[in-house]
Design an enzyme around this catalytic site. Sequence first.
Site, PDB file in Angstrom:
ATOM      1  N   LYS A  14       0.852  -1.177   0.000  1.00  0.00           N
ATOM      2  CA  LYS A  14       0.000   0.000   0.000  1.00  0.00           C
ATOM      3  C   LYS A  14       0.895   1.236   0.000  1.00  0.00           C
ATOM      4  O   LYS A  14       1.681   1.451   0.923  1.00  0.00           O
ATOM      5  CB  LYS A  14      -0.927  -0.001   1.219  1.00  0.00           C
ATOM      6  CG  LYS A  14      -1.945   1.145   1.199  1.00  0.00           C
ATOM      7  CD  LYS A  14      -1.421   2.363   1.937  1.00  0.00           C
ATOM      8  CE  LYS A  14      -2.387   3.540   1.857  1.00  0.00           C
ATOM      9  NZ  LYS A  14      -1.904   4.685   2.689  1.00  0.00           N
ATOM     10  N   GLY A  17       0.826   8.516   0.951  1.00  0.00           N
ATOM     11  CA  GLY A  17       0.026   9.588   0.370  1.00  0.00           C
ATOM     12  C   GLY A  17       0.814  10.647  -0.376  1.00  0.00           C
ATOM     13  O   GLY A  17       0.292  11.722  -0.648  1.00  0.00           O
ATOM     14  N   GLY A  46      -6.133  10.372  -0.921  1.00  0.00           N
ATOM     15  CA  GLY A  46      -6.927  11.270  -0.090  1.00  0.00           C
ATOM     16  C   GLY A  46      -6.651  12.740  -0.330  1.00  0.00           C
ATOM     17  O   GLY A  46      -7.580  13.552  -0.387  1.00  0.00           O
ATOM     18  N   ASP A 162      -5.729   1.664   3.485  1.00  0.00           N
ATOM     19  CA  ASP A 162      -5.091   0.695   4.379  1.00  0.00           C
ATOM     20  C   ASP A 162      -5.994  -0.514   4.584  1.00  0.00           C
ATOM     21  O   ASP A 162      -5.539  -1.663   4.584  1.00  0.00           O
ATOM     22  CB  ASP A 162      -4.784   1.332   5.741  1.00  0.00           C
ATOM     23  CG  ASP A 162      -3.652   2.336   5.682  1.00  0.00           C
ATOM     24  OD1 ASP A 162      -2.802   2.221   4.791  1.00  0.00           O
ATOM     25  OD2 ASP A 162      -3.621   3.234   6.543  1.00  0.00           O
TER      26      ASP A 162
END
Length: 259
Positions: A14, A17, A46, A162
Amino acid sequence: MTGASGGQRPLIVKLGGTTIAEERGLLGEVVELARSRPLVIVHGGGARLTTWLDRLGLGHRTVAGRRVTDDAALEVAVGVLRGLVNAELVAALRGHGADAVGLSGLDGGLLVGERVPGLGRVATVTGVRGALLEALFLGGFLPVVAPLALDADGLICNVNADDAAAGLAAGVGADLVLLTDTDGVRGADGRRMARLSAREAEELIVSGVIGGGMEPKVRAATRALVTPSSMALIVDGRADGALGRALDGSSGTRMDLGR
């Protein structure tokens, strides 16, 4: 589930950001690792989503790390995550020589979600259909997954990245790497914990040692621990050689079921 690289356990990575430009070194490392074992990238987005919601004059808020998503915000989320962010990431990976394929948790029924009460069109992962990934592994492709899922009513839902990565790891029996902006989990003394069992993690959450933005990451990592051989790593994705150092134990925090 096994992939096309000698039966090795798949690895779910993952990404953090940061922007694609900031992750170019990391992407090269991901591509190199994908040549030796089946690997899936799960990404969020995000910050980009917030920017677009602001441009369109749509309000936004989060609860416990999850974005409250009404119908209007979901339209933007699908466009930004599955469209803009996923496309940019696939293009960057292909520029590094990977045969990257963009998809979301909707494609092939990859991720099944259950609505999170009070958050609107937001779901947590409750099921995985890994046949699509297996087919991509056999073809030598690198899957890049946007965190979206269908709920029980067949409606598209946003999923915390996540949570999407952890659910995918649990569903296909993969190891998990959560790349973030801090070097692992800190203990009561403020030092990095090289290893952390699921039981110890829960105790540290209850005592308040693990809190803030780290708590949902630790809880996500714990959900990926479904067998004694399961492993989840929480690592600073900004560091040079972040993946390699995490996998050899010299960086980040390794989580497992423990004894």
